[in-house]
Design an enzyme around this catalytic site. Sequence first.
Site, short mmCIF file in Angstrom:
data_model
loop_
_atom_site.label_atom_id
_atom_site.label_comp_id
_atom_site.label_asym_id
_atom_site.label_seq_id
_atom_site.Cartn_x
_atom_site.Cartn_y
_atom_site.Cartn_z
N ASN A 9 36.61 44.85 24.82
CA ASN A 9 36.81 45.57 26.08
C ASN A 9 38.15 46.28 25.97
O ASN A 9 39.21 45.67 26.14
CB ASN A 9 36.81 44.55 27.24
CG ASN A 9 37.07 45.22 28.58
OD1 ASN A 9 37.16 46.43 28.67
ND2 ASN A 9 37.22 44.41 29.61
N LYS A 11 39.42 48.39 27.89
CA LYS A 11 40.03 48.68 29.20
C LYS A 11 40.61 50.10 29.20
O LYS A 11 40.07 50.97 28.54
CB LYS A 11 41.08 47.61 29.54
CG LYS A 11 40.50 46.19 29.41
CD LYS A 11 41.37 45.13 30.03
CE LYS A 11 40.70 43.77 29.86
NZ LYS A 11 41.43 42.68 30.48
N HIS A 94 33.40 43.19 36.01
CA HIS A 94 34.62 42.62 35.44
C HIS A 94 35.56 42.26 36.59
O HIS A 94 35.59 42.95 37.61
CB HIS A 94 35.27 43.62 34.49
CG HIS A 94 36.40 43.01 33.71
ND1 HIS A 94 37.65 42.85 34.26
CD2 HIS A 94 36.45 42.51 32.45
CE1 HIS A 94 38.43 42.27 33.35
NE2 HIS A 94 37.73 42.04 32.25
N GLU A 96 38.59 42.72 37.00
CA GLU A 96 39.51 43.81 37.39
C GLU A 96 38.79 44.80 38.31
O GLU A 96 39.39 45.34 39.23
CB GLU A 96 40.05 44.50 36.12
CG GLU A 96 41.09 43.61 35.44
CD GLU A 96 41.15 43.73 33.93
OE1 GLU A 96 40.65 44.72 33.36
OE2 GLU A 96 41.71 42.80 33.30
N GLU A 166 34.60 34.57 32.41
CA GLU A 166 36.00 34.96 32.22
C GLU A 166 36.86 34.42 33.36
O GLU A 166 36.95 35.03 34.43
CB GLU A 166 36.11 36.49 32.21
CG GLU A 166 35.35 37.15 31.07
CD GLU A 166 36.02 38.46 30.67
OE1 GLU A 166 36.34 38.60 29.48
OE2 GLU A 166 36.23 39.33 31.53
N GLY A 172 44.34 38.15 29.94
CA GLY A 172 45.60 38.86 29.67
C GLY A 172 46.85 38.01 29.85
O GLY A 172 47.96 38.54 29.90
N SER A 212 41.98 35.82 26.93
CA SER A 212 42.99 35.51 25.91
C SER A 212 42.40 34.94 24.61
O SER A 212 43.00 34.08 23.97
CB SER A 212 44.07 34.59 26.46
OG SER A 212 44.77 35.22 27.52
P1 PGA Z 1 41.97 39.48 27.40
O1 PGA Z 1 40.90 40.20 28.34
O2 PGA Z 1 41.28 39.14 26.10
O3 PGA Z 1 43.07 40.48 27.23
O4 PGA Z 1 42.42 38.24 28.11
C1 PGA Z 1 39.56 39.78 28.38
C2 PGA Z 1 38.78 40.61 29.36
O5 PGA Z 1 39.32 40.97 30.42
O6 PGA Z 1 37.61 40.95 29.12
#
Ligand code: PGA
Length: 247
Positions: A9, A11, A94, A96, A166, A172, A212
């Site tokens: 992803n 982003k 997601h 976000e 998730e 993150g 992460s």
């Molecule tokens: P991350 O994000 O690996 O940076 O924690 C995962 C995601 O949001 O899909």
Amino acid sequence: MRKKIVAANWKMNMNLKEAKSLCKTLLPLVKTNDKTVVFCVPSINITEVGKMLKGTNVKLGAQNMFYEEKGAYTGEISADMLLSAGVEYVIIGHSERRQIFKENDVMINKKIKKALAAGLIPIMCVGETLTQREKNETLDHIKNQLEKGLKSVSKDDIKNVVLAYEPIWAIGTGHTATSKQAEDVCAYIRKVLTEMYDKKTADEVSILYGGSVNEKNAKELFSKKNIDGGLIGGASLKSEFADITNS
Ligand code: PGA
């Protein structure tokens, strides 16, 4: 046998030049023998990155789409537009999108159904906040997201949905869920799917873990019975992503 999937992803990262350069580095390193690798690319770069993925075994993915067919929806992208650009997978719901862009379960459900009707494979994300985990509300929250997000998705169609657990506190932050925490929730997701459909059907759905994941913890996480791969954010922007796909 369930599909093993490692999805990147990206982003809102990398301009076109940077995206092409990462593809150039990664494509020769990514081995997909027993698994499917997907790059979920910002929509503006989907066409160009798609050209680079043609003829490789990495699949093209998007990070979002709108549920309407077409019309006056400034700034949105339709399922048909994604398909015509060669997209096969699309991340839906997601955290976000849910938190920053206020997407709710009803919208997510419409997007899932639209993606399926169009022949795209949705990667539907669910996950709890830290407060919900501390209050012991994780499982109820996950069940609620699954029931609302998958409302009236048929038994035939659910096999074409990929789920991603998730936990929001792990995204993150560098605080990966332990493999036990991740496995416990992924097993619970399969239990809810069994209740909603049946065991045979639930056993065919791929469930990913995200939050992460990096080249050091991927192997342990992916070794768990109910974890069929990962959705990778930060670590998908580096050459180490290849090590994760090979975990
Ligand atoms: P991350 O994000 O690996 O940076 O924690 C995962 C995601 O949001 O899909």
